[in-house]
Scaffold this active site. Sequence first.
Site, short mmCIF file in Angstrom:
data_model
loop_
_atom_site.label_atom_id
_atom_site.label_comp_id
_atom_site.label_asym_id
_atom_site.label_seq_id
_atom_site.Cartn_x
_atom_site.Cartn_y
_atom_site.Cartn_z
N ASP A 71 4.90 19.94 8.08
CA ASP A 71 5.87 21.06 8.00
C ASP A 71 7.11 20.71 7.19
O ASP A 71 7.61 21.53 6.41
CB ASP A 71 6.26 21.52 9.41
CG ASP A 71 6.81 20.37 10.27
OD1 ASP A 71 6.26 19.26 10.18
OD2 ASP A 71 7.80 20.57 10.98
N ARG A 99 0.54 14.31 13.06
CA ARG A 99 0.88 14.11 11.64
C ARG A 99 1.04 15.44 10.90
O ARG A 99 0.34 15.76 9.96
CB ARG A 99 -0.15 13.22 10.96
CG ARG A 99 -0.37 11.94 11.75
CD ARG A 99 -1.04 10.88 10.97
NE ARG A 99 -0.11 10.22 10.04
CZ ARG A 99 -0.49 9.21 9.25
NH1 ARG A 99 -1.74 8.82 9.25
NH2 ARG A 99 0.37 8.64 8.43
N LYS A 141 0.85 -1.21 0.00
CA LYS A 141 0.00 0.00 0.00
C LYS A 141 0.87 1.24 0.00
O LYS A 141 0.65 2.17 -0.79
CB LYS A 141 -0.88 0.00 1.25
CG LYS A 141 -1.54 1.34 1.56
CD LYS A 141 -2.43 1.32 2.77
CE LYS A 141 -1.71 1.58 4.03
NZ LYS A 141 -1.41 3.01 4.33
N ASN A 142 1.92 1.25 0.83
CA ASN A 142 2.72 2.47 1.00
C ASN A 142 3.76 2.66 -0.09
O ASN A 142 4.50 3.64 -0.07
CB ASN A 142 3.35 2.49 2.39
CG ASN A 142 2.27 2.65 3.46
OD1 ASN A 142 1.13 3.00 3.16
ND2 ASN A 142 2.61 2.35 4.69
N CYS A 199 -5.32 7.96 9.18
CA CYS A 199 -5.57 7.34 10.49
C CYS A 199 -5.19 8.31 11.61
O CYS A 199 -4.19 9.01 11.56
CB CYS A 199 -4.74 6.07 10.64
SG CYS A 199 -5.53 4.66 9.86
N ARG A 228 -8.79 -0.24 4.56
CA ARG A 228 -7.91 0.77 3.96
C ARG A 228 -6.61 0.14 3.47
O ARG A 228 -6.00 0.62 2.51
CB ARG A 228 -7.53 1.86 4.97
CG ARG A 228 -8.69 2.64 5.51
CD ARG A 228 -8.22 3.68 6.47
NE ARG A 228 -7.34 4.62 5.79
CZ ARG A 228 -7.36 5.93 6.03
NH1 ARG A 228 -8.17 6.40 6.94
NH2 ARG A 228 -6.57 6.75 5.39
N ASP A 267 4.27 0.56 12.06
CA ASP A 267 3.03 -0.03 11.54
C ASP A 267 2.82 -1.45 12.04
O ASP A 267 1.73 -2.01 11.86
CB ASP A 267 3.03 -0.03 10.00
CG ASP A 267 2.99 1.38 9.47
OD1 ASP A 267 3.27 1.58 8.28
OD2 ASP A 267 2.72 2.31 10.27
C1 EPZ Z 1 4.19 6.88 6.26
O1 EPZ Z 1 3.41 7.90 6.86
C2 EPZ Z 1 3.24 5.69 6.15
N1 EPZ Z 1 2.11 6.04 5.30
C3 EPZ Z 1 2.73 5.30 7.53
O2 EPZ Z 1 1.95 4.12 7.39
C4 EPZ Z 1 3.93 4.97 8.42
O3 EPZ Z 1 3.48 4.70 9.72
C5 EPZ Z 1 4.91 6.14 8.44
O4 EPZ Z 1 5.29 6.51 7.09
C6 EPZ Z 1 6.18 5.83 9.22
O5 EPZ Z 1 6.80 4.72 8.66
C7 EPZ Z 1 2.28 6.04 3.95
O6 EPZ Z 1 3.36 5.77 3.44
C8 EPZ Z 1 1.06 6.38 3.13
P1 EPZ Z 1 6.33 10.11 8.40
P2 EPZ Z 1 4.00 9.42 6.93
O7 EPZ Z 1 6.26 11.41 7.67
O8 EPZ Z 1 4.75 9.73 5.69
C9 EPZ Z 1 6.84 13.33 11.79
C10 EPZ Z 1 0.06 2.74 7.67
O9 EPZ Z 1 -0.46 2.22 8.67
N2 EPZ Z 1 6.66 14.33 10.72
O10 EPZ Z 1 7.51 9.22 8.15
O11 EPZ Z 1 2.88 10.31 7.33
C11 EPZ Z 1 5.53 12.63 12.12
O12 EPZ Z 1 4.78 13.38 13.04
C12 EPZ Z 1 0.54 4.18 7.72
O13 EPZ Z 1 0.26 2.15 6.57
C13 EPZ Z 1 6.84 15.68 11.02
O14 EPZ Z 1 7.15 16.04 12.14
O15 EPZ Z 1 5.00 9.28 8.14
C14 EPZ Z 1 5.99 11.32 12.70
O16 EPZ Z 1 6.31 11.52 14.06
C15 EPZ Z 1 0.27 4.83 9.06
N3 EPZ Z 1 6.66 16.61 10.03
C16 EPZ Z 1 7.29 11.03 11.95
O17 EPZ Z 1 7.68 12.28 11.32
C17 EPZ Z 1 6.33 16.24 8.75
O18 EPZ Z 1 6.21 17.13 7.86
C18 EPZ Z 1 7.15 9.97 10.87
O19 EPZ Z 1 6.18 10.42 9.97
C19 EPZ Z 1 6.15 14.87 8.46
C20 EPZ Z 1 6.32 13.93 9.47
#
Ligand code: EPZ
Length: 418
Positions: free
Chosen positions: A124, A121, A22-23, A116, A397, A305
């Site tokens: 920035d 999330r 999916k990702n 979710c 999803r 995840d």
């Molecule tokens: C991706 O989400 C995945 N989703 C998530 O999978 C997964 O949990 C996550 O990566 C971490 O591996 C998809 O790929 C569609 P991140 P993403 O940006 O990109 C912080 C599932 O269940 N952050 O790596 O949203 C954030 O708060 C889903 O399949 C910022 O601070 O995750 C978090 O603490 C859930 N500012 C950390 O980074 C930003 O601009 C990781 O988030 C972006 C993120």
Amino acid sequence: MDKYVIEGGRPLYGEVEIQSAKNAVLPLLAASVLTDEQVVIRRCPRIADVLNMVQILGELGCKTCFEGDALVIDPAAAANHEIPPALARELRSSVFLLGSVVARFGRARIAYPGGCDIGLRPVDLHLQGLRRLGVDVREEGGSIVCACEGARGAEVVLDCPSVGATENILLASVTAKGSTLIRNAAREPEIVDLQNFLNKMGGKIAGAGTSVIAVEGVPRLHGTEHTPLPDRIEAGTFLIAAAMCGGKLALRGAKSENIASLAHKLREISCKIHAKDDKIYIECVGARRSPKLVETSPYPGFPTDLQAPMTALACICEGSTVIVENLFETRFKHVPELIRMGADITVRGRSAFVRGVPALHGADVCASDLRGGAALTLAAISAEGCSTVVDLGFIDRGYSDFEGKLRAAGARIRRVRV
Ligand code: EPZ
């Protein structure tokens, strides 16, 4: 709304085919907007997040259709730069479209993305990265508005290795003028898949899978065909299912190198795991020893995840386990539901302290996010007695035919309309 009706306590045996990730598919769909030529995503899973993203592509003007299990996208007629707010709020990954839509049309508008409810999330880092590439980014009444007369390459340093921000910056920089360097990039396998896809379209990217990715901007991208990599989170979910229920499973199409951190924990618990050709085999007999400590961290660490399914497994291991969720602020919503099934868990901040019990018992439980719903389903099929799991929209999803695959392996699970 549907629910699962489950009679737990049966071991799992057989072979499970692992879906495309999916990702990985979601950013590939966003990338298809970067060209006006046909793109084909083979083995495309018809899960809700993918179907929502396909609907967004349609709203942008792309023509899409499924031919068997392949999704055919014709982006030639795409002309709308506004991602519909209702769909954006459904889907976190709609935010990746910012990079590709602004690269294609010179402007983009999106409501703050949903997804979710596992934490704040923020986006920035996405917006900082786009600004570094020369994109004008404004926030207007709950929407993000981007404008750019032609992105130019730059060095982008991410405060944290965000998967989505890395992908968004890749999508915005692949056709920018000049070269881009992304430092502290996320190293997930799905980003390597995106690099491979963009390079097949004529992009010039190197370094994905490491924390420094180099992009040489190219004037245009052409169409391509691609089979995404297998879903390591679905594979991990079924490995944990076997560890909880006992039995022996073979996962067809799974890549063992992408789930090494989970395999390490499952061996600590005393599962036997090995990989041969394109299958991963797991056999679980006898007592489960507690893994003591599970800490989530960016790839190649233990995946956030799989934290919820791992918490469910820890509930029936001998001894205590500390689960630390380092990535998201509120990713323990499955814990109160596991406690209703007899689990002994205390949550303090980002840590869950689990004391193992011999077995969970059936209960009526409610999912509140995708991976938590999967965890509750695994708990129910391993528990003594009957359970129901409601609000399957979350599970739908990310897992294609989750109940069908579990039933084929011997679980007594059926989906009924509520
Ligand atoms: C991706 O989400 C995945 N989703 C998530 O999978 C997964 O949990 C996550 O990566 C971490 O591996 C998809 O790929 C569609 P991140 P993403 O940006 O990109 C912080 C599932 O269940 N952050 O790596 O949203 C954030 O708060 C889903 O399949 C910022 O601070 O995750 C978090 O603490 C859930 N500012 C950390 O980074 C930003 O601009 C990781 O988030 C972006 C993120």
